[in-house]
Design a protein around this motif. Sequence first.
Motif, mmCIF file in Angstrom:
data_model
loop_
_atom_site.group_PDB
_atom_site.id
_atom_site.type_symbol
_atom_site.label_atom_id
_atom_site.label_comp_id
_atom_site.label_asym_id
_atom_site.label_seq_id
_atom_site.Cartn_x
_atom_site.Cartn_y
_atom_site.Cartn_z
ATOM 1 N N LYS A 198 -25.184 17.589 -75.979
ATOM 2 C CA LYS A 198 -26.482 18.026 -75.449
ATOM 3 C C LYS A 198 -27.192 18.971 -76.417
ATOM 4 C CE LYS A 198 -25.429 17.451 -70.516
ATOM 5 N NZ LYS A 198 -25.229 18.138 -69.209
ATOM 6 N N GLU A 203 -30.452 15.688 -73.494
ATOM 7 C CA GLU A 203 -29.755 15.181 -72.308
ATOM 8 C C GLU A 203 -28.885 13.966 -72.635
ATOM 9 O OE1 GLU A 203 -29.255 16.283 -69.112
ATOM 10 O OE2 GLU A 203 -30.040 18.058 -70.123
ATOM 11 N N LEU A 204 -27.761 13.883 -71.942
ATOM 12 C CA LEU A 204 -26.821 12.779 -72.125
ATOM 13 C C LEU A 204 -27.075 11.709 -71.074
ATOM 14 C CD1 LEU A 204 -24.169 11.457 -73.206
ATOM 15 C CD2 LEU A 204 -22.936 12.913 -71.567
#
Length: 316
Positions: A198, A203-204
């Motif tokens: 991250k 964002e993952l």
Amino acid sequence: MANINEIAKIAGVSVSTVSRVLNHHKYVSEDKRAAVQKVINDMNYTPNRNAIDLIRGETKTIGIIIPYNNNQAFDQMLHGALNKSVEKGYTITVLPTKYNKEKEIEYLSMLKNKLLDGIVITSRANPWEAIIPYSQYGEVVSCEYTEHPEIGCAYIDRYSSYLEVFQYLKEKGHTTVAFTAARGMQSVSTQQTIAAYKEIFGELRPELYYPDCYNMEDGYLAGKKLLALPARPTAIYANGDEIAGGIYQYARSLHMNIPDDLAIIGQENQPIGIALDFSSVDHQLIKVGEQAFDLVIQKSRQKVNIPYRIIHRSSI
């Protein structure tokens, strides 16, 4: 059955001299040592090892807690401890847990019962609060970092290594990067991998994270799922070179070219990774095992950082 009182009487020496011979004490004259040894051989005497350990105050045995055997990461740490045990004249007892909390506590209780001089924990199931009380009975050394002063540790800065890998992939032009892990969010290393991801990529996407990878077969299944995504990754960071090998095997079944169609980086510089020329993050786990063993026998609670290295090969 013969006992040391009879041996002392026949050899013409004191009981304490027999005890020193049995314990390989260096301050015994050669003629007395030879006399005692002859009686021991003639009587086919086998000493009670537990009694000798109690007299000596140590067992010369170290326990190594590992979640699984036949796992390259844990095998490397165990290998390091075994190297040192031969060098230092100690015995190693392997204590597999499969991350069972009760089994782990059962092994730690061996310290309280004076069956072990110390324990190395390669990976734990219990919180430190459950483990620390056993450190009063013998040395407990961890292969992960802990701030608790009661526990020595030989550790790697895994978070920095994960940051460096993801930064390296980003610099190579990869923006859609997937990664595999062993245990899920209960694992500190998995938490650190996600945090590092991250920090570098933002964002993952949940589908780019594939847990429960332990061997080549798991890697093959991970490759099958990840490479079937509509927006498939252009690079995969595998949590072991065997897992990377499984991903590679599936990618080649699709006639993908490495690294043009897919970049792969593994971990721990394992033989399969060397053979297939994978880039790899080498956490030098053999050195971790060696250092952890040394901390136990030195009765040290130091925090020793083992440096990692990234090995660059043709897979990226």
